[in-house]
Write a protein that holds these residues in place. Structure first.
Motif, mmCIF file in Angstrom:
data_model
loop_
_atom_site.group_PDB
_atom_site.id
_atom_site.type_symbol
_atom_site.label_atom_id
_atom_site.label_comp_id
_atom_site.label_asym_id
_atom_site.label_seq_id
_atom_site.Cartn_x
_atom_site.Cartn_y
_atom_site.Cartn_z
ATOM 1 N N ASN A 1 0.846 -1.183 0.000
ATOM 2 C CA ASN A 1 0.000 0.000 0.000
ATOM 3 C C ASN A 1 0.885 1.238 0.000
ATOM 4 O OD1 ASN A 1 -2.637 0.661 -0.138
ATOM 5 N ND2 ASN A 1 -3.119 0.228 2.005
ATOM 6 N N TYR A 2 0.925 1.946 -1.097
ATOM 7 C CA TYR A 2 1.737 3.146 -1.154
ATOM 8 C C TYR A 2 1.124 4.144 -2.126
ATOM 9 C CZ TYR A 2 3.636 1.764 -5.685
ATOM 10 O OH TYR A 2 3.773 1.430 -6.997
ATOM 11 N N THR A 3 1.509 5.384 -1.965
ATOM 12 C CA THR A 3 1.049 6.445 -2.855
ATOM 13 C C THR A 3 2.096 6.640 -3.940
ATOM 14 O OG1 THR A 3 -0.031 7.525 -0.998
ATOM 15 C CG2 THR A 3 0.317 8.853 -2.981
#
Length: 172
Positions: free
Chosen positions: A32-34
Motif C-alpha cells: 500500500n503506497y502512494t
C-alpha cells in the motif's frame, strides 16, 4: 545407471518443495503506497504558476501527435502519403508504418498508430478539461487577463483535439 522414471519422481518432489518454500517465505503484508510520480489536478491547479504548468501539459499531447509517427495519420490514404512519405528517401521506414496500407486506409483498432493517436487525443482532452475545470477556481492571479487567456487556450486546445478526432473518425 538410474532410469528416467527415477529422475522424474525426484523432480516432482523438488518442485513441490520449492513451491512450498516460496509460499511460506512470501510476504503477507499488503503493498500500500502512494505513487510518487502521479500529481493530481487539484494539487497542480492551486496558483498561477500551477495553471501555467497544467496548461503546458495540455500542449504536451499535441507535441506527441506532431513529433512521432502519429503525424502521418492525417495524410495516410492521400497522394501526399504516396508521393512524399513513400519516396526513396523515406521508403524503408515509412513504407510499413505499423502495417498501415497507405492507399486502402486500413484504419482499425488493431493498428498501434491508430489506437495511439486516439489515446493521445483523449489524453489531451482530459488535460484540457481539468484546466477548464480548475483554472476558474484559482484566486489571486496577478492579472485577471492571464487567467482568462489560460482558460481560452484550454478551450481552444480541447477543440483542436476534437477536430483531429472528428476529421479521422467522424462523430466522436
Amino acid at each position: 545407471m538410474k532410469s528416467l522414471s527415477h529422475y522424474s519422481k525426484n523432480s516432482g518432489v523438488i518442485v513441490l518443495a520449492v513451491a512450498l518454500l516460496q509460499g511460506l517465505s512470501s510476504c503477507r503484508k499488503e503493498l500500500n503506497y502512494t505513487p510518487e510520480v502521479f500529481v493530481s489536478a487539484q494539487s497542480v491547479y492551486k496558483d498561477e504558476a500551477g495553471a501555467i504548468a497544467g496548461l503546458t501539459g495540455v500542449y504536451q499531447q499535441l507535441q506527441t501527435l506532431k513529433k512521432s509517427d502519429y503525424q502521418l495519420i492525417g495524410v495516410i490514404g492521400t497522394d501526399d502519403a504516396r508521393g512524399c512519405y513513400q519516396d526513396q528517401g523515406y521508403g524503408c521506414y515509412y513504407a510499413g508504418i505499423v502495417g498501415m496500407d497507405v492507399y486502402d486506409i486500413t484504419f482499425n483498432s488493431q493498428n498501434a498508430d491508430v489506437t495511439g493517436f486516439w489515446k493521445v487525443c483523449y489524453q489531451g482532452i482530459a488535460n484540457a478539461n481539468a484546466a477548464i475545470l480548475y483554472i476558474p477556481q484559482i484566486k489571486g492571479f496577478a492579472e485577471p487577463a492571464v487567467q482568462t487567456r489560460l482558460e481560452g487556450e484550454a478551450h481552444f486546445m480541447r477543440a483542436v483535439y476534437y477536430f483531429y478526432l472528428v476529421q479521422l473518425y467522424g462523430d466522436v
